[in-house]
Design an enzyme around this catalytic site. Structure first.
Site, PDB file in Angstrom:
ATOM      1  N   ASN A   9       0.854  -1.185   0.000  1.00 16.95           N
ATOM      2  CA  ASN A   9       0.000   0.000   0.000  1.00 16.95           C
ATOM      3  C   ASN A   9       0.893   1.238   0.000  1.00 16.95           C
ATOM      4  O   ASN A   9       1.461   1.586   1.029  1.00 16.95           O
ATOM      5  CB  ASN A   9      -0.892  -0.050   1.262  1.00 16.95           C
ATOM      6  CG  ASN A   9      -1.725   1.204   1.440  1.00 16.95           C
ATOM      7  OD1 ASN A   9      -1.844   2.017   0.526  1.00 16.95           O
ATOM      8  ND2 ASN A   9      -2.299   1.358   2.630  1.00 16.95           N
ATOM      9  N   TRP A  10       1.000   1.860  -1.155  1.00 19.02           N
ATOM     10  CA  TRP A  10       1.892   3.027  -1.262  1.00 19.02           C
ATOM     11  C   TRP A  10       1.306   4.271  -0.611  1.00 19.02           C
ATOM     12  O   TRP A  10       1.981   5.272  -0.477  1.00 19.02           O
ATOM     13  CB  TRP A  10       2.187   3.328  -2.739  1.00 19.02           C
ATOM     14  CG  TRP A  10       3.093   2.341  -3.394  1.00 19.02           C
ATOM     15  CD1 TRP A  10       3.616   1.209  -2.845  1.00 19.02           C
ATOM     16  CD2 TRP A  10       3.611   2.411  -4.732  1.00 19.02           C
ATOM     17  NE1 TRP A  10       4.424   0.567  -3.747  1.00 19.02           N
ATOM     18  CE2 TRP A  10       4.435   1.287  -4.922  1.00 19.02           C
ATOM     19  CE3 TRP A  10       3.445   3.310  -5.779  1.00 19.02           C
ATOM     20  CZ2 TRP A  10       5.101   1.042  -6.120  1.00 19.02           C
ATOM     21  CZ3 TRP A  10       4.101   3.062  -6.985  1.00 19.02           C
ATOM     22  CH2 TRP A  10       4.918   1.945  -7.147  1.00 19.02           C
ATOM     23  N   LYS A  11       0.025   4.224  -0.299  1.00 16.54           N
ATOM     24  CA  LYS A  11      -0.663   5.413   0.244  1.00 16.54           C
ATOM     25  C   LYS A  11      -0.428   6.591  -0.706  1.00 16.54           C
ATOM     26  O   LYS A  11      -0.349   6.392  -1.913  1.00 16.54           O
ATOM     27  CB  LYS A  11      -0.191   5.691   1.667  1.00 16.54           C
ATOM     28  CG  LYS A  11      -0.259   4.430   2.550  1.00 16.54           C
ATOM     29  CD  LYS A  11      -0.055   4.676   3.999  1.00 16.54           C
ATOM     30  CE  LYS A  11      -0.181   3.362   4.739  1.00 16.54           C
ATOM     31  NZ  LYS A  11      -0.075   3.493   6.171  1.00 16.54           N
ATOM     32  N   HIS A  92      -9.562   1.131   5.154  1.00 16.46           N
ATOM     33  CA  HIS A  92      -8.260   1.340   5.791  1.00 16.46           C
ATOM     34  C   HIS A  92      -8.443   2.317   6.955  1.00 16.46           C
ATOM     35  O   HIS A  92      -9.245   3.245   6.878  1.00 16.46           O
ATOM     36  CB  HIS A  92      -7.257   1.890   4.766  1.00 16.46           C
ATOM     37  CG  HIS A  92      -5.864   1.912   5.302  1.00 16.46           C
ATOM     38  ND1 HIS A  92      -5.424   2.905   6.153  1.00 16.46           N
ATOM     39  CD2 HIS A  92      -4.827   1.055   5.163  1.00 16.46           C
ATOM     40  CE1 HIS A  92      -4.164   2.652   6.491  1.00 16.46           C
ATOM     41  NE2 HIS A  92      -3.786   1.524   5.905  1.00 16.46           N
ATOM     42  N   GLU A 164      -5.130  -4.708  10.893  1.00 17.29           N
ATOM     43  CA  GLU A 164      -4.107  -3.676  11.033  1.00 17.29           C
ATOM     44  C   GLU A 164      -4.355  -2.865  12.303  1.00 17.29           C
ATOM     45  O   GLU A 164      -5.147  -1.905  12.294  1.00 17.29           O
ATOM     46  CB  GLU A 164      -4.147  -2.728   9.835  1.00 17.29           C
ATOM     47  CG  GLU A 164      -3.857  -3.396   8.515  1.00 17.29           C
ATOM     48  CD  GLU A 164      -3.370  -2.374   7.486  1.00 17.29           C
ATOM     49  OE1 GLU A 164      -2.259  -2.548   6.988  1.00 17.29           O
ATOM     50  OE2 GLU A 164      -4.091  -1.409   7.220  1.00 17.29           O
ATOM     51  N   GLY A 231       2.860  -1.120   4.262  1.00 16.25           N
ATOM     52  CA  GLY A 231       2.856   0.293   3.879  1.00 16.25           C
ATOM     53  C   GLY A 231       4.261   0.765   3.568  1.00 16.25           C
ATOM     54  O   GLY A 231       4.778   0.553   2.469  1.00 16.25           O
ATOM     55  N   GLY A 232       4.907   1.371   4.550  1.00 23.60           N
ATOM     56  CA  GLY A 232       6.231   1.974   4.366  1.00 23.60           C
ATOM     57  C   GLY A 232       7.221   1.089   3.628  1.00 23.60           C
ATOM     58  O   GLY A 232       7.885   1.537   2.676  1.00 23.60           O
TER      59      GLY A 232
END
Ligand code: PGA
Length: 255
Positions: A9-11, A92, A164, A231-232
């Site tokens: 998930n690159w956001k 999310h 999450e 994510g990160g």
């Protein structure tokens, strides 16, 4: 057997150049057939990422439940599919907290996206306050039960759940494998109550929240953890690939 999945998930990160480089690198890497790798870039890059990507799938980070119409700024499932997505993240915690998405809205999105042929990753998770005040079970149960409340039995085949914990997202504080497994067990039990044991056994439940190359193996080794929502670390190709490898090397249903 449950599908192992690692979704990145690159956001709201990246650029066109970053997406091109990342996908070229991913295309050169050897991905295991045992893991479904899903990239979720920002919406404007979905079309180009899906046209270039090989051996991995593409997902959107959000979707609206209506089919078309006067909904400025929103994307329908049809539009997302049209640009090559097979997956979408729904609910999310950042959508819930920053954009006021409640469980009823999440449920409509889950239903309409699955109805349009997308696979949905329904994200659930408690805040630190909710956990420390003893409300963990209540929060997860509500998010899972209301979030899937509009689904028909056959819809569950297109459902993936991501646990999450909000306190673990972007904080570097991963849940312990035991803490995560405990909640994954609860989620599978809830799914089993609504969809039946057999169906629930086949639903992939991912863990998300500060998953890194260092923490992934231990997390993925848990019996009810079928992969990760990253994510990160999904913005760092080398690390993302290590995480995918760790997932490939675990046995579904635990060791
Ligand atoms: P993180 O994010 O890996 O940066 O903690 C996970 C997520 O929000 O999906």
């Amino acid at each position: 057997m449950r599908q192992k999945i690692v979704a990145g998930n690159w956001k709201m990160n990246g650029s066109r150049a970053f997406a091109n480089d990342f996908v070229s690198g991913l295309n050169r890497a050897v991905l295991s057939d045992d893991v479904e790798v899903v990239l979720c870039p920002p919406a404007p890059y979905l079309a180009t990422v899906s046209s270039q990507i090989k051996g991995a799938k593409v997902g959107a980070q959000n979707v609206y439940f209506e089919v078309s119409g006067a909904y400025t700024g929103e994307l329908s499932s049809q539009i997302i599919r049209d640009v090559g997505c097979e997956y979408v993240l729904v609910g999310h915690s950042e959508r819930r907290a920053l954009f006021s998405e409640d469980d009823e809205l999440v449920a409509k999105k889950v239903k309409s996206a699955i109805g349009s042929g997308l696979k949905v990753v329904l994200c659930v998770g408690e805040t630190l306050d909710e956990r420390t005040s003893g409300r963990l079970e209540e929060i997860i149960s509500t998010q899972v039960l209301v979030g899937t409340g509009l689904l028909e039995p056959q819809d569950f085949a297109s459902l993936v759940v991501a646990y999450e914990p909000v306190w673990a997202i972007g904080t570097g504080q991963t849940a312990s494998p035991q803490q995560a497994q405990e909640v994954h067990t609860l989620i599978r039990l809830l799914l089993s109550n609504v969809a039946g044991k057999k169906v629930a056994e086949n639903i992939s439940i991912l863990y998300g929240g500060s998953v890194t190359a260092d923490t992934a193996a231990e997390i993925f080794a848990q019996k009810d953890i079928d992969g990760g929502l990253v994510g990160g670390a999904s913005l760092r190709l080398e690390e993302f690939l290590v995480i995918c490898d760790h997932c490939a090397n675990t046995i579904v249903g635990g060791r």
